[in-house]
Motif scaffolding. Structure first.
Motif, PDB file in Angstrom:
ATOM      1  N   ALA A 173       0.852  -1.183   0.000  1.00  0.00           N
ATOM      2  CA  ALA A 173       0.000   0.000   0.000  1.00  0.00           C
ATOM      3  C   ALA A 173       0.889   1.235   0.000  1.00  0.00           C
ATOM      4  N   THR A 174       0.291   2.349  -0.357  1.00  0.00           N
ATOM      5  CA  THR A 174       1.049   3.597  -0.353  1.00  0.00           C
ATOM      6  C   THR A 174       1.125   4.132   1.077  1.00  0.00           C
ATOM      7  N   ALA A 175       2.027   5.066   1.276  1.00  0.00           N
ATOM      8  CA  ALA A 175       2.139   5.704   2.590  1.00  0.00           C
ATOM      9  C   ALA A 175       0.850   6.456   2.922  1.00  0.00           C
ATOM     10  N   SER A 176       0.214   7.047   1.924  1.00  0.00           N
ATOM     11  CA  SER A 176      -1.033   7.783   2.186  1.00  0.00           C
ATOM     12  C   SER A 176      -2.174   6.830   2.560  1.00  0.00           C
ATOM     13  N   ASP A 177      -2.179   5.603   2.009  1.00  0.00           N
ATOM     14  CA  ASP A 177      -3.165   4.601   2.426  1.00  0.00           C
ATOM     15  C   ASP A 177      -2.941   4.242   3.896  1.00  0.00           C
ATOM     16  N   PHE A 178      -1.685   4.082   4.256  1.00  0.00           N
ATOM     17  CA  PHE A 178      -1.351   3.771   5.644  1.00  0.00           C
ATOM     18  C   PHE A 178      -1.796   4.921   6.557  1.00  0.00           C
ATOM     19  N   ASP A 179      -1.541   6.162   6.130  1.00  0.00           N
ATOM     20  CA  ASP A 179      -1.966   7.328   6.910  1.00  0.00           C
ATOM     21  C   ASP A 179      -3.484   7.313   7.121  1.00  0.00           C
ATOM     22  N   ALA A 180      -4.234   6.999   6.062  1.00  0.00           N
ATOM     23  CA  ALA A 180      -5.687   6.965   6.159  1.00  0.00           C
ATOM     24  C   ALA A 180      -6.138   5.936   7.201  1.00  0.00           C
ATOM     25  N   PHE A 181      -5.465   4.795   7.223  1.00  0.00           N
ATOM     26  CA  PHE A 181      -5.821   3.774   8.208  1.00  0.00           C
ATOM     27  C   PHE A 181      -5.507   4.261   9.620  1.00  0.00           C
ATOM     28  N   ILE A 182      -4.343   4.844   9.823  1.00  0.00           N
ATOM     29  CA  ILE A 182      -3.966   5.352  11.148  1.00  0.00           C
ATOM     30  C   ILE A 182      -4.984   6.380  11.624  1.00  0.00           C
ATOM     31  N   HIS A 183      -5.443   7.240  10.721  1.00  0.00           N
ATOM     32  CA  HIS A 183      -6.434   8.250  11.098  1.00  0.00           C
ATOM     33  C   HIS A 183      -7.779   7.627  11.416  1.00  0.00           C
ATOM     34  N   SER A 184      -8.052   6.440  10.887  1.00  0.00           N
ATOM     35  CA  SER A 184      -9.349   5.802  11.153  1.00  0.00           C
ATOM     36  C   SER A 184      -9.381   5.098  12.499  1.00  0.00           C
ATOM     37  N   LEU A 185      -8.238   4.841  13.115  1.00  0.00           N
ATOM     38  CA  LEU A 185      -8.226   4.131  14.401  1.00  0.00           C
ATOM     39  C   LEU A 185      -8.726   5.025  15.531  1.00  0.00           C
TER      40      LEU A 185
END
Length: 185
Positions: A173-185
């Motif tokens: 995944a891209t870093a921005s996909d990872f960021d989106a997941f972190i923000h969803s937690l």
């Protein structure tokens, strides 16, 4: 005709967002139930595996939707410790102290109580540095700011996020996909 198409697309995105939020709430509820269980050590292993699968599914939904990050909690972004980190980043003169990191961790986990638990469920051997990358991402710091605060290069931070995605979710995944997941937690 264009209005109808835009309306349908927005309606579709709203439905996906509602689904994502529902999944996230269910995961939080299950983790809270686990934490409050009198048989916590006995029940933990099977429930953690199931929770991990659910977190991975949530990540896949986030990637497929390409949604923007939810906003940062206003009390986190306006807190003294977050402002101190921002100041350290802007001045680039010194690194945050251990006490600063502890304060930031306490603040984030006060408003997102299971944040740390979710990360360690997904990657039980998460290093301190990688946890700090996730913590700063949750607080809304950019990749360049995270690099300054952790004394690494922006490329290193980008690589960390990609490696974390791969190790946590077995997905490139891209870093921005990872960021989106972190923000969803």
């Amino acid at each position: 005709l264009v209005s109808i198409i835009i309306y349908r697309n927005n309606k579709h995105l709203k439905q996906k967002l509602r689904l994502q939020l529902t999944i996230t709430k269910q995961i939080r509820l299950k983790l809270n139930q686990l934490d409050n269980s009198p048989n916590y050590p006995i029940e933990r292993q099977p429930s953690v595996s199931k929770l991990k699968r659910e977190l991975i599914e949530s990540f896949k939904i986030i990637i497929s939707n390409h949604e923007e990050h939810p906003s940062i909690h206003p009390q986190i972004s306006s807190s003294k410790i977050t402002q101190k980190f921002q100041s350290l980043c802007n001045n680039n003169s010194e690194n945050p102290s251990n006490q600063d990191w502890e304060k930031l961790d306490s603040l984030v986990n006060e408003f997102y109580p299971n944040f740390r638990s979710y990360l360690y469920i997904l990657k039980h051997n998460l290093s301190t540095h990688l946890y700090y990358v996730c913590l700063l991402t949750k607080c809304g710091f950019s990749q360049n700011e995270i690099a300054i605060l952790t004394n690494h290069s922006p490329n290193s931070i980008y690589s960390c996020k990609k490696r974390l995605s791969k190790s946590m979710f077995s997905i490139d995944a891209t870093a921005s996909d990872f960021d989106a997941f972190i923000h969803s937690l």
